[in-house]
Design an enzyme around this catalytic site. Sequence first.
Site, PDB file in Angstrom:
ATOM      1  N   ASP A  92      19.176  12.397  43.125  1.00  0.00           N
ATOM      2  CA  ASP A  92      20.012  13.046  44.246  1.00  0.00           C
ATOM      3  C   ASP A  92      18.937  13.840  45.115  1.00  0.00           C
ATOM      4  O   ASP A  92      17.780  14.451  44.678  1.00  0.00           O
ATOM      5  CB  ASP A  92      20.894  13.909  43.548  1.00  0.00           C
ATOM      6  CG  ASP A  92      22.126  14.338  44.389  1.00  0.00           C
ATOM      7  OD1 ASP A  92      23.115  13.779  44.650  1.00  0.00           O
ATOM      8  OD2 ASP A  92      21.868  15.038  45.704  1.00  0.00           O
ATOM      9  N   ASN A  95      45.830   3.022  47.827  1.00  0.00           N
ATOM     10  CA  ASN A  95      46.405   4.084  47.386  1.00  0.00           C
ATOM     11  C   ASN A  95      45.908   5.290  47.990  1.00  0.00           C
ATOM     12  O   ASN A  95      47.048   6.237  48.394  1.00  0.00           O
ATOM     13  CB  ASN A  95      45.866   4.312  45.737  1.00  0.00           C
ATOM     14  CG  ASN A  95      46.244   5.505  45.203  1.00  0.00           C
ATOM     15  OD1 ASN A  95      47.353   5.771  44.590  1.00  0.00           O
ATOM     16  ND2 ASN A  95      45.368   6.516  44.969  1.00  0.00           N
ATOM     17  N   LYS A 137      41.835   1.388  45.764  1.00  0.00           N
ATOM     18  CA  LYS A 137      41.536   2.786  45.929  1.00  0.00           C
ATOM     19  C   LYS A 137      42.146   3.146  47.457  1.00  0.00           C
ATOM     20  O   LYS A 137      42.589   4.155  47.927  1.00  0.00           O
ATOM     21  CB  LYS A 137      40.194   2.780  45.523  1.00  0.00           C
ATOM     22  CG  LYS A 137      39.462   4.306  46.109  1.00  0.00           C
ATOM     23  CD  LYS A 137      40.244   5.629  45.215  1.00  0.00           C
ATOM     24  CE  LYS A 137      39.637   6.909  45.746  1.00  0.00           C
ATOM     25  NZ  LYS A 137      38.349   7.231  45.289  1.00  0.00           N
ATOM     26  N   MET A 178      48.496   5.562  51.243  1.00  0.00           N
ATOM     27  CA  MET A 178      49.507   5.781  51.183  1.00  0.00           C
ATOM     28  C   MET A 178      49.807   7.215  51.004  1.00  0.00           C
ATOM     29  O   MET A 178      50.723   7.987  51.579  1.00  0.00           O
ATOM     30  CB  MET A 178      50.324   5.063  50.138  1.00  0.00           C
ATOM     31  CG  MET A 178      50.370   3.494  50.521  1.00  0.00           C
ATOM     32  SD  MET A 178      51.516   2.765  48.874  1.00  0.00           S
ATOM     33  CE  MET A 178      52.986   3.810  49.194  1.00  0.00           C
ATOM     34  N   SER A 179      48.745   7.951  50.147  1.00  0.00           N
ATOM     35  CA  SER A 179      48.835   9.266  49.796  1.00  0.00           C
ATOM     36  C   SER A 179      48.410  10.214  51.015  1.00  0.00           C
ATOM     37  O   SER A 179      49.330  11.285  51.241  1.00  0.00           O
ATOM     38  CB  SER A 179      47.998   9.555  48.568  1.00  0.00           C
ATOM     39  OG  SER A 179      48.141   8.847  47.443  1.00  0.00           O
ATOM     40  N   LEU A 208      27.976   7.710  45.739  1.00  0.00           N
ATOM     41  CA  LEU A 208      27.405   8.182  46.827  1.00  0.00           C
ATOM     42  C   LEU A 208      28.619   8.320  48.285  1.00  0.00           C
ATOM     43  O   LEU A 208      29.679   7.812  48.091  1.00  0.00           O
ATOM     44  CB  LEU A 208      26.466   7.103  47.386  1.00  0.00           C
ATOM     45  CG  LEU A 208      25.151   7.092  46.475  1.00  0.00           C
ATOM     46  CD1 LEU A 208      24.356   5.738  46.768  1.00  0.00           C
ATOM     47  CD2 LEU A 208      24.273   8.191  46.653  1.00  0.00           C
TER      48      LEU A 208
END
Length: 296
Positions: free
Chosen positions: A31, A174, A171, A177-178, A65
């Site tokens: 990282d 989902n 993903k 929608m959220s 990432l």
Amino acid sequence: MSIIAFLGLGQMGSPMASNLLRKGHSLRVFDLNPQAVNALVGKGAVAATTPANATLDAEFIITMLPNGDIVRDVLFGETGVCETLSSSALVIDMSTIHPLQTDALISEMAEKGHAMMDAPVGRTSDNAKDGTLLILAGGTPEQVERARPILMCMGSELVDAGGPGMGIRVKLINNYMSIALNALSAEAAVLCESLGLDLNVAIKVMSGTAAGKGHFTTTWAGKVLKGDLSPAFMVDLALKDLRIAVDVARQTGAPLGMGEVAETYYQSASHDGRGRQDWSALLSQVRRLAGRPDSL
């Protein structure tokens, strides 16, 4: 136990990597944040100076990432993963990136003779810490099964999304929608306030209806998804009620932008002859607007 290269030690990546260490795997970590690297080294990981250095002899390479451009650079850039990647290794991208970028990366890796799958995660950083993430695995059946023991070190549930690139697709949908529902919920809460209604009363009522439970498993399950559009609640009645809500919002100064957009869909459905169909027919209407057949 496996040798794993873990690239990306942010809010989610660091606890995920920690759980892999806790389960006995050997980790090389990379990282740009030296503090994040040092924290993992203190738990038993080996620090890598480049993605290529981390990848050397690794059986699995996990990327977590911020965006697709960074994933691409880590894979294909100078001192990137592909410089040292074994042909037998499996790259698992757990980042949340554009699905078309995922498709392109998987394709380019295959052209170079390397295997790559996507496995983005659901739930929160608290779940990342305690190893209870939802893993949305996109890959061939063989890739998913090979990766399962590694992925389940970081999560408590794995969903096989149905093939390469499908994990990031589910993903994305989902999250869409959220995120959109959050805006709609905020509008509803402010409308409660504008009308002098106790929000707790609204929460109690809506927790037991499609408003709080969602349509996938309530109204749609017994109607449009079964091809039955006989009305339990007609489109025209839904449009009437929606227009009342939009009008009262205008009169009381509550913003209802989400409601105004919804009104255009219901109005379109009514105009196209769906007024007396069940309100779940909105799915068929939106499919028509997308140039698709009315039914799934």
